[in-house]
Design a protein around this motif. Sequence first.
Motif, PDB file in Angstrom:
ATOM      1  N   ARG A 100       0.163  -9.727  28.837  1.00 28.94           N
ATOM      2  CA  ARG A 100       0.990  -9.352  29.857  1.00 28.94           C
ATOM      3  C   ARG A 100       0.074  -8.595  30.887  1.00 28.94           C
ATOM      4  O   ARG A 100       0.363  -8.412  31.897  1.00 28.94           O
ATOM      5  CB  ARG A 100       1.854  -8.044  29.194  1.00 28.94           C
ATOM      6  CG  ARG A 100       1.248  -6.821  28.245  1.00 28.94           C
ATOM      7  CD  ARG A 100       2.293  -6.126  27.598  1.00 28.94           C
ATOM      8  NE  ARG A 100       1.706  -5.021  27.114  1.00 28.94           N
ATOM      9  CZ  ARG A 100       0.848  -5.134  25.856  1.00 28.94           C
ATOM     10  NH1 ARG A 100       0.962  -6.306  25.190  1.00 28.94           N
ATOM     11  NH2 ARG A 100       0.476  -4.083  25.180  1.00 28.94           N
ATOM     12  N   TYR A 101      -1.125  -8.242  30.663  1.00 27.44           N
ATOM     13  CA  TYR A 101      -1.913  -7.723  31.809  1.00 27.44           C
ATOM     14  C   TYR A 101      -3.018  -8.657  32.434  1.00 27.44           C
ATOM     15  O   TYR A 101      -3.957  -8.375  33.096  1.00 27.44           O
ATOM     16  CB  TYR A 101      -3.045  -6.537  30.949  1.00 27.44           C
ATOM     17  CG  TYR A 101      -2.236  -5.235  30.256  1.00 27.44           C
ATOM     18  CD1 TYR A 101      -1.224  -4.645  31.266  1.00 27.44           C
ATOM     19  CD2 TYR A 101      -2.182  -5.066  29.034  1.00 27.44           C
ATOM     20  CE1 TYR A 101      -0.558  -3.753  30.782  1.00 27.44           C
ATOM     21  CE2 TYR A 101      -1.567  -3.986  28.643  1.00 27.44           C
ATOM     22  CZ  TYR A 101      -0.827  -3.085  29.424  1.00 27.44           C
ATOM     23  OH  TYR A 101       0.024  -2.309  29.058  1.00 27.44           O
ATOM     24  N   ASP A 102      -2.729  -9.914  31.910  1.00 25.31           N
ATOM     25  CA  ASP A 102      -3.519 -10.992  32.566  1.00 25.31           C
ATOM     26  C   ASP A 102      -2.432 -12.160  32.981  1.00 25.31           C
ATOM     27  O   ASP A 102      -2.077 -12.933  32.360  1.00 25.31           O
ATOM     28  CB  ASP A 102      -4.383 -11.660  31.573  1.00 25.31           C
ATOM     29  CG  ASP A 102      -5.509 -12.569  32.095  1.00 25.31           C
ATOM     30  OD1 ASP A 102      -4.974 -13.022  33.373  1.00 25.31           O
ATOM     31  OD2 ASP A 102      -6.313 -13.229  31.722  1.00 25.31           O
ATOM     32  N   PRO A 103      -1.830 -11.869  34.362  1.00 28.03           N
ATOM     33  CA  PRO A 103      -0.835 -12.581  34.727  1.00 28.03           C
ATOM     34  C   PRO A 103      -1.097 -14.275  34.711  1.00 28.03           C
ATOM     35  O   PRO A 103      -0.051 -14.920  34.878  1.00 28.03           O
ATOM     36  CB  PRO A 103      -0.327 -12.242  36.191  1.00 28.03           C
ATOM     37  CG  PRO A 103      -1.012 -10.727  36.223  1.00 28.03           C
ATOM     38  CD  PRO A 103      -2.297 -10.721  35.121  1.00 28.03           C
ATOM     39  N   GLN A 168      -7.787  -6.228  38.775  1.00 24.78           N
ATOM     40  CA  GLN A 168      -9.108  -7.048  38.709  1.00 24.78           C
ATOM     41  C   GLN A 168     -10.316  -6.025  37.867  1.00 24.78           C
ATOM     42  O   GLN A 168     -11.024  -6.730  36.986  1.00 24.78           O
ATOM     43  CB  GLN A 168      -9.569  -6.802  40.118  1.00 24.78           C
ATOM     44  CG  GLN A 168      -8.515  -7.736  41.099  1.00 24.78           C
ATOM     45  CD  GLN A 168      -9.311  -7.861  42.727  1.00 24.78           C
ATOM     46  OE1 GLN A 168     -10.362  -7.751  42.831  1.00 24.78           O
ATOM     47  NE2 GLN A 168      -8.310  -7.394  43.419  1.00 24.78           N
ATOM     48  N   TRP A 169     -10.306  -4.629  37.860  1.00 26.39           N
ATOM     49  CA  TRP A 169     -10.925  -4.140  36.999  1.00 26.39           C
ATOM     50  C   TRP A 169     -11.162  -4.419  35.498  1.00 26.39           C
ATOM     51  O   TRP A 169     -11.918  -4.788  34.657  1.00 26.39           O
ATOM     52  CB  TRP A 169     -11.068  -2.480  37.118  1.00 26.39           C
ATOM     53  CG  TRP A 169     -11.777  -1.634  36.535  1.00 26.39           C
ATOM     54  CD1 TRP A 169     -12.970  -1.153  37.056  1.00 26.39           C
ATOM     55  CD2 TRP A 169     -11.570  -1.083  34.898  1.00 26.39           C
ATOM     56  NE1 TRP A 169     -13.695  -0.340  36.018  1.00 26.39           N
ATOM     57  CE2 TRP A 169     -12.804  -0.257  34.789  1.00 26.39           C
ATOM     58  CE3 TRP A 169     -10.503  -1.222  34.232  1.00 26.39           C
ATOM     59  CZ2 TRP A 169     -12.951   0.432  33.444  1.00 26.39           C
ATOM     60  CZ3 TRP A 169     -10.729  -0.632  32.973  1.00 26.39           C
ATOM     61  CH2 TRP A 169     -11.862   0.145  32.586  1.00 26.39           C
ATOM     62  N   ARG A 174     -12.609  -7.104  30.480  1.00 28.09           N
ATOM     63  CA  ARG A 174     -12.325  -8.052  29.538  1.00 28.09           C
ATOM     64  C   ARG A 174     -13.238  -9.307  29.436  1.00 28.09           C
ATOM     65  O   ARG A 174     -13.535  -9.637  28.403  1.00 28.09           O
ATOM     66  CB  ARG A 174     -10.670  -8.569  29.600  1.00 28.09           C
ATOM     67  CG  ARG A 174     -10.203  -9.547  28.509  1.00 28.09           C
ATOM     68  CD  ARG A 174      -8.817  -9.932  28.880  1.00 28.09           C
ATOM     69  NE  ARG A 174      -7.885  -9.168  28.572  1.00 28.09           N
ATOM     70  CZ  ARG A 174      -7.062  -8.447  29.638  1.00 28.09           C
ATOM     71  NH1 ARG A 174      -7.222  -8.853  30.869  1.00 28.09           N
ATOM     72  NH2 ARG A 174      -6.258  -7.356  29.347  1.00 28.09           N
ATOM     73  N   ALA A 175     -13.427 -10.045  30.570  1.00 25.58           N
ATOM     74  CA  ALA A 175     -14.361 -10.964  30.453  1.00 25.58           C
ATOM     75  C   ALA A 175     -15.667 -10.683  29.959  1.00 25.58           C
ATOM     76  O   ALA A 175     -16.326 -11.497  29.495  1.00 25.58           O
ATOM     77  CB  ALA A 175     -14.405 -11.342  32.054  1.00 25.58           C
ATOM     78  N   ALA A 176     -16.142  -9.550  30.534  1.00 25.22           N
ATOM     79  CA  ALA A 176     -17.537  -9.035  29.666  1.00 25.22           C
ATOM     80  C   ALA A 176     -17.454  -8.862  28.043  1.00 25.22           C
ATOM     81  O   ALA A 176     -18.393  -9.341  27.727  1.00 25.22           O
ATOM     82  CB  ALA A 176     -17.832  -7.602  30.343  1.00 25.22           C
ATOM     83  N   GLY A 179     -17.152 -12.367  26.749  1.00 20.08           N
ATOM     84  CA  GLY A 179     -18.410 -12.959  26.548  1.00 20.08           C
ATOM     85  C   GLY A 179     -19.372 -12.495  25.296  1.00 20.08           C
ATOM     86  O   GLY A 179     -19.822 -13.416  24.848  1.00 20.08           O
ATOM     87  N   LYS A 180     -19.306 -11.322  25.201  1.00 16.26           N
ATOM     88  CA  LYS A 180     -19.983 -10.776  24.108  1.00 16.26           C
ATOM     89  C   LYS A 180     -19.401 -11.421  22.779  1.00 16.26           C
ATOM     90  O   LYS A 180     -20.282 -11.637  21.730  1.00 16.26           O
ATOM     91  CB  LYS A 180     -20.123  -9.257  24.037  1.00 16.26           C
ATOM     92  CG  LYS A 180     -20.706  -8.510  25.149  1.00 16.26           C
ATOM     93  CD  LYS A 180     -20.759  -7.150  25.113  1.00 16.26           C
ATOM     94  CE  LYS A 180     -21.378  -6.597  26.291  1.00 16.26           C
ATOM     95  NZ  LYS A 180     -21.356  -5.100  26.350  1.00 16.26           N
ATOM     96  N   LEU A 181     -18.161 -11.369  22.587  1.00  8.69           N
ATOM     97  CA  LEU A 181     -17.270 -11.876  21.261  1.00  8.69           C
ATOM     98  C   LEU A 181     -17.791 -13.401  21.111  1.00  8.69           C
ATOM     99  O   LEU A 181     -17.838 -13.805  20.359  1.00  8.69           O
ATOM    100  CB  LEU A 181     -16.008 -11.623  21.494  1.00  8.69           C
ATOM    101  CG  LEU A 181     -15.450 -10.209  21.400  1.00  8.69           C
ATOM    102  CD1 LEU A 181     -14.011 -10.053  21.663  1.00  8.69           C
ATOM    103  CD2 LEU A 181     -15.846  -9.325  20.029  1.00  8.69           C
ATOM    104  N   ALA A 182     -17.803 -14.003  22.123  1.00  8.50           N
ATOM    105  CA  ALA A 182     -18.095 -15.541  22.311  1.00  8.50           C
ATOM    106  C   ALA A 182     -19.565 -15.842  21.598  1.00  8.50           C
ATOM    107  O   ALA A 182     -19.611 -16.785  21.146  1.00  8.50           O
ATOM    108  CB  ALA A 182     -17.875 -16.114  23.602  1.00  8.50           C
TER     109      ALA A 182
END
Length: 283
Positions: A100-103, A168-169, A174-176, A179-182
Amino acid sequence: MKTRTVRRKALVPHTVDGETELVLDEYDVEVPLPPRDWDSLVRRGITVLACVLVTVSLIWTTASIGDLLSLAVIAAVAYGAGVAFDAAWILCMAVEWLLRYDPDRAALPRRAGHMALLVSMAAVYAHGQLTGEWVVGAAGAAVSLLAKGGWTIAMRAHARPLDPRTAQWVAKRRAAVDGKLAMIPVRRELVRGEALVEAERQARTAESGGSADPDRPEESADRPDPSGAGGGRRSLTTKDAVRIVWDRGIRETDPAVREIAKLVGRPVSPDTVDRYLRELRAA
């Protein structure tokens, strides 16, 4: 103001025959009750009603489509397949809620949920037409529509819209983290790959009659490379490299394997490194 009684405990001094000790004493206090949160109660009621609607829709759709499919297959298989029709859009709505926080990512499960709903409603209506009761089929199809609509409203009641900058923040943070989890499984895969390469090298060395000792490099420590290539890394054994990284304060196997591979200039066996680390811990 309404209050409620709360029992509390405290250590108090108690003296017997001139000897004082701290003992546990229980006492009651009156604390004010907070005002009733009607918004929370209404939101909880909406969620319960939405779950009831989804459950009723799932049962009705399964019974209707299961009866339709039982004309071609046995009843157990037919009713089992009937569950999938409503379960598909329920699954899509659950994924939509998680995103829901990523349209952008939530758009796909939302569209897939609408398509799954239409398929489910069409199958229920087809059952009504086949039995000669098109009104029952239309009403049964409306059950799924009402259930999805009710759950959509419940999701909006729980939603917390984000302004564009905050969205955007959140996306960047979340992307950072993603990336660490991946990188966790990637690093594990690389370590396993290095171990397989080292095992293959040792096996080929043993087949060719060379030294299969994983503690020594292919070149002897007492006879360095006459060409002078590679500096002093070829003369360093795995055991010596383990001692070096131990002195540097590295105690875990994975980071030790990476550092030792840099020191000796070749992949090393994680099992061998772990064995030497255990010996150092025991010492």
